[in-house]
Enzyme design. Structure first.
Site, mmCIF file in Angstrom:
data_model
loop_
_atom_site.group_PDB
_atom_site.id
_atom_site.type_symbol
_atom_site.label_atom_id
_atom_site.label_comp_id
_atom_site.label_asym_id
_atom_site.label_seq_id
_atom_site.Cartn_x
_atom_site.Cartn_y
_atom_site.Cartn_z
ATOM 1 N N GLU A 445 118.038 92.944 2.136
ATOM 2 C CA GLU A 445 118.280 91.951 3.187
ATOM 3 C C GLU A 445 117.261 92.037 4.318
ATOM 4 O O GLU A 445 117.609 92.196 5.486
ATOM 5 C CB GLU A 445 119.713 92.099 3.704
ATOM 6 N N GLU A 511 124.668 92.573 -5.619
ATOM 7 C CA GLU A 511 125.974 92.723 -4.974
ATOM 8 C C GLU A 511 126.859 91.579 -5.447
ATOM 9 O O GLU A 511 126.406 90.431 -5.531
ATOM 10 C CB GLU A 511 125.864 92.698 -3.449
#
Length: 1009
Positions: A445, A511
């Site tokens: 991220e 994820e």
């Protein structure tokens, strides 16, 4: 050389005088461990809120630190009484408190921990030996002094920082000092979703290097295309003049010598190698011996070697030539002591995960302690090793349009690239010899840009493993950054649509299934896709264990705190509670569901027999003992062993070894495959795969009332309606609008079974996921409907009374009509039919107003006395289940104490329900109680608290004292969902219909047999 503290805000000041990263092999000279001296333990400690208030001159050997505090190393300073732990997810901890730009450290608060300890060497340094100190984890930067001399500085919290002490060591007592800064320029690269700590949180180790020493070893294994041979190479970096020899064990009965292949490389070729995989994590052992020019041995060490071939072949991720599905979990290195996690705790985690069917782990989002990889090699996991990089707040600012693309961090900024390459190099040098590491990850991220592309290219320049990075999805300028398509939380339908037109790379969800609170619904859709779409090669649950802080209430009760509980601001609440297991590693129902979905055998059971598809790549079912068990309503009728040999990747079937009777009833057939022999991760008998078939043999329906039961007596009073029969009394209130009494027995010995009037229930305590998508605001009308329903007035047109009392055959029927305060208004009716045997048949209807959203649940809320605290039920269990998370539940007869049925998620929420319940009864110690029946199957909950009390509690410890037992038989509760926790809703097929609903069940008294 002196330390310049002003440089900690310079992103280019990555390290000073730090030794080059190297492999994590542990050498010795005479006996195992004699080259290391552990300095962990108790250190003298000074805490300063800011570098300007840190002490001066402390490193000098004459400086008196005897009055300083003592602190444990390893340990976080915030968990030892200094400052506050702070949990934030996306936001930087200083956001809104200080206006600083990337690289700068907060001027208001930047805690500094100053550590001092003395030591004496176990034995004096020998001629030619060198001494170093390694800080295996220092958050987030450390400066080091030895005997008053500054020896170096390093950033990167999660890889070792090692410094040479040879020139400053003295005989006798030595003084080691360190300052650890919480925020430096490097901290801007560490915006992970975790608790923000600081300090020396991993071991501190002294290391001796002999005069001739292997500083680094790089091991590679090349497996032939036909898997028939493998070449093992060891490239050694020798420091000093001497020679290196090596042998390989684990292949045949005699160790094989390696031969010199030039450039410091030793190699050996083996035939028919036993290959390492998650299914068979066989490790060879490389034994290395180093000699000086005189032929004297200076050091020895061993390195476990997993011989395997992993990579992208024919467009797919393959292990040893076979397409692999990564059944993964993200694992923070976190436990009851924060990120101070011991080897023993790590090993327990891996054993638990292995037993749950997990074959892949992602080190989210930083390199773990070195022993994690050693254990992953031994237990068999495919590891995505992720470098210490996350700049989520800056990524978020770009996506929200708060800053431009040129301000992305690290983005395209050249001054941040050295720090990234340094972190990548430290991870690779330490971890590349581990067979478990199958992919390198550029971080998490952090958007995209040329800096991360440069990191990916560097990975590929030094190693053959595929490179992973998810941020390309958000910044697609450099798709070549990643060798796989990586996404987070994409719905199954979106994955299928993407792969319909994009067939160039394997697809992973790094994820998925955000396991926050009560969630993990509909995950089977992802697993099904992984086994029918070749390019979709797996996914990693977010995440393994709840992050939390052990805390104590003012009254002395212990509990697990989350964001904000330590008084920190800003924070992100219970968003740290995403675990498949709780902080103390107690499994949650989510782990049990994952284990069912991840099991290596796909089993179906029908009347014709058992069919098994073996999802293993290399393992047949021969190592499992299979058992088939036949039961009727919890009573085992027969059990038999079952033999079915299924080759890896194949399917087979066989008839049942038990016979389902012809007698009417409902039967279960359970099939279980268990380990024949114990493994490192589970004992013999551990069930690795199971399934259940449910079969109904039709027959005559039972009579509506018990034989010989008399019609009940009706007493239609002014304000109440009474119904009496043999052994029971029922009372309905015309004034208060409902069933006010249900008594077992008569007179003083009668037991009241109701605590208050049962009311229609349309609400449950919002789950964390429901809060994430705004359920309380959208569905709040159903909360009002549950709490504030009012008895409707007499119908002015028909003149019908409310309640309406009718004699129907041998039964009395009392109907209550409620007006629900929704906009537009809704109605609900509860009809009670009381029979002569004391049975109450309940029919509940709801007529929602036009356009109202779906209900969180539809049922009846019945409060009973707390004495009725033992639950026994025939339904799915034994653990909590919901309509979209019930694959792991099994139909049977189960029992539990009501006080133990609310699953202890970090924040109390809807939990503890059971699906497919045919009957349930709550009883007291004497065996008296209440029974609820629903032949069609219902959802059933028995808890000590109402949904409203649960919703009002911030932690389990905040729930009120137990004063009642609350039953909630329901037609259905909304599925828990869990694709993500910030917008994804429950899948449509797991929602209640929005039209008129009806639910019927039966109440009975329970008396001792």
């Amino acid at each position: 050389m002196t330390f310049d503290i002003t440089r900690i805000a310079d992103p280019l000041f990555v390290s000073e005088n730090r030794l080059a990263a190297h492999s994590d092999h542990r050498w010795h000279q005479r006996t195992e461990g004699d080259s290391e001296q552990l300095l962990s333990g108790t250190w003298r400690f000074h805490y300063a809120e800011h570098p300007s208030t840190a002490p001066d001159g402390f490193a000098d050997t004459a400086y008196d630190v005897s009055a300083w505090d003592e602190i444990a190393v390893p340990g976080h300073i915030q968990l030892q009484g200094y400052g506050r732990p702070q949990y934030t997810n996306v936001q930087y901890p200083w956001d809104g408190l200080e206006d600083i730009v990337p690289g700068q450290a907060p001027a208001f608060s930047n805690p500094v921990g100053t550590y001092v300890r003395t030591y004496t060497l176990d034995r004096p340094l020998e001629e030619g030996e060198r001494l170093s100190v390694a800080f295996l984890g220092a958050e987030s930067a450390v400066a080091v002094w030895h005997n008053g001399v500054y020896v170096g500085y390093a950033t990167d919290s999660f890889t070792p920082s090692e410094f040479d002490l040879t020139g400053t060591v003295v005989e006798g007592e030595n003084r080691l000092a360190a300052q650890v800064f919480k925020v430096t320029a490097g901290t801007w690269l560490e915006d992970q979703d975790f608790y923000r700590f600081s300090g020396l949180f991993r071991d501190v180790v002294l290391r001796r290097r002999p005069r001739v020493h292997v500083e680094d070893v790089q091991i590679t294994t090349d497996v032939a295309a036909d898997l028939g041979t493998a070449t093992i190479r060891a490239q050694v970096a020798l420091d000093g003049s001497g020679s290196v020899s090596a042998t390989l064990s684990g292949h045949g009965s005699v160790p094989l010598p390696l031969t010199e292949a030039g450039d410091g490389t030793l190699s050996v070729e083996i035939e028919a190698p036993r290959l390492w995989s998650a299914e068979d994590p066989h490790l060879h052992e490389l034994a290395v011996e180093v000699r000086d020019e005189a032929g004297e041995v200076t050091e020895r060490f061993t390195v476990p070697v997993g011989v395997r071939r992993f990579g992208i072949e024919d467009g797919l991720l393959k292990i040893n030539g076979e397409r692999v599905v990564l059944l993964g979990v993200n694992r923070h290195e976190f436990g009851v002591n924060g990120r101070v996690v011991t080897r023993e705790e790590t090993e327990a985690d891996l054993r638990l995960l292995k037993a749950a069917g997990v074959n892949a782990l992602r080190t989210s989002h930083y390199p773990n302690n070195s022993y994690f990889y050693e254990l992953a090699d031994r237990y068999g996991f495919y590891v995505i090793d992720e470098m210490n990089l996350e700049t989520h707040a800056m990524w978020d600012a770009v996506v929200r349009g708060r800053i431009g693309l040129e301000e992305a961090l690290p983005g395209d900024r050249p001054d941040w690239l050295p720090a990234l390459l340094d972190r990548a190099a430290s991870m690779v040098a330490r971890d590349r010899n581990h067979a478990s590491v199958v992919m390198w990850s550029c971080g998490n991220e952090s958007f995209g840009g040329s800096d991360i592309l440069a990191v990916a290219d560097w990975f590929r320049s030094v190693d053959t493993r595929p490179v992973h990075y998810e941020g390309v999805h958000w910044d697609p300028r450099h798709p070549e950054t990643t060798d796989v398509v990586s996404r987070m939380y994409a719905p199954v339908t979106e994955i299928e649509e993407f792969l319909a037109t994009h067939r160039d790379k394997p697809y992973l969800l790094c994820e998925y299934a955000h396991a926050m609170g009560n969630s993990f619904g509909a995950v089977e859709k992802y697993i099904d896709l992984a086994y029918r779409e070749p390019l979709f090669q797996g996914a990693f649950v977010w995440d393994f264990a709840d992050q939390g802080i052990l805390m104590t209430t003012p009254e002395g009760e212990s509990y697990v705190g989350y964001g904000g509980d330590a008084g920190e601001r800003p924070h992100d609440g219970e968003f740290c509670g995403n675990g498949l297991v709780f902080l103390d590693r107690t499994p949650s129902p989510k782990l049990l569901e994952m284990a069912q979905l991840y099991q290596p055998l796909h089993i179906t059971v029908d009347r014709d027999g058992v069919a098994v598809h073996n999802r293993h790549l290399f393992t047949s079912t021969g190592g499992y003992a299979a058992t088939v068990t036949l039961a009727r309503e919890g009573v085992v009728l027969a059990s038999a062993p079952f033999t079915l040999e299924v080759a890896p990747g194949s399917s087979a079937s066989a008839p049942l070894p038990v016979e389902i009777p012809d007698e009417p009833g409902e039967y279960t057939v359970d099939v279980a495959f268990a380990l024949v022999a114990a493994t490192d991760w589970a004992p013999a008998g551990h069930v690795v795969a199971s399934a259940q078939g449910v079969f109904v043999v039709e027959g005559t329906e039972p009579a509506a009332t018990a034989p010989g039961a008399q019609a009940p007596q009706l007493i239609d009073g002014i304000h109440n309606v009474g119904v009496r029969g043999e052994g029971f009394t029922v009372l309905f209130s015309k004034l208060h609008g409902g069933l006010v009494s249900y008594r077992a027995g008569h007179g003083d010995a009668a037991r009241e079974l109701l605590h208050s009037i049962p009311k229609p229930s349309f609400w449950h305590a919002p789950t964390s996921n429901e809060r994430g998508w705004g359920m309380p605001a959208r569905d709040g009308q159903w909360l009002l409907a549950s709490r504030y329903a009012s008895l409707a007035t007499t119908d002015p047109e028909s003149g019908a009374q409310n309640p309406a009392t009718t004699v129907v055959g041998d039964a009395v029927e009392v109907a209550f009509r409620y007006t629900l305060p929704t906009t537009p208004a809704s109605e609900s009716t509860v009809v009670y039919r009381v029979s002569g045997d004391g049975r109450i048949d309940v029919r509940l209807t709801a007529r929602p107003g036009e356009g109202l959203p779906d209900m969180p649940e539809f049922g009846l809320l019945i409060e009973t006395d707390a004495a009725f605290g033992h639950l026994r039920w025939y339904g799915e269990g034994p653990h909590e289940s919901y309509v979209d998370r019930r694959a792991s539940a099994r139909l049977g007869v189960w029992e539990s104490e009501v006080a133990e049925l609310l699953t202890p998620y970090l924040r109390p929420q809807e939990s503890g329900s059971r699906t497919g319940v045919r009957w349930a009864e709550v009883t007291d110690e004497a065996g008296v109680g209440l029974r609820v029946e629903c032949a069609a199957g219902m959802e059933f909950s028995a808890l000590p608290w109402t949904p409203f009390e649960i919703e009002n509690a911030a932690h389990p410890v905040d729930l009120p004292p137990i004063r009642k037992t609350v039953l909630r038989p329901a037609l259905m509760r909304r599925g828990v969902g869990g694709d993500d926790s910030w917008g994804a809703r429950t899948h449509p097929e797991h929602l209640l219909p929005t039209g008129e609903l009806e639910f019927a069940f039966t109440l009975r008294t329970v008396t001792p047999a």
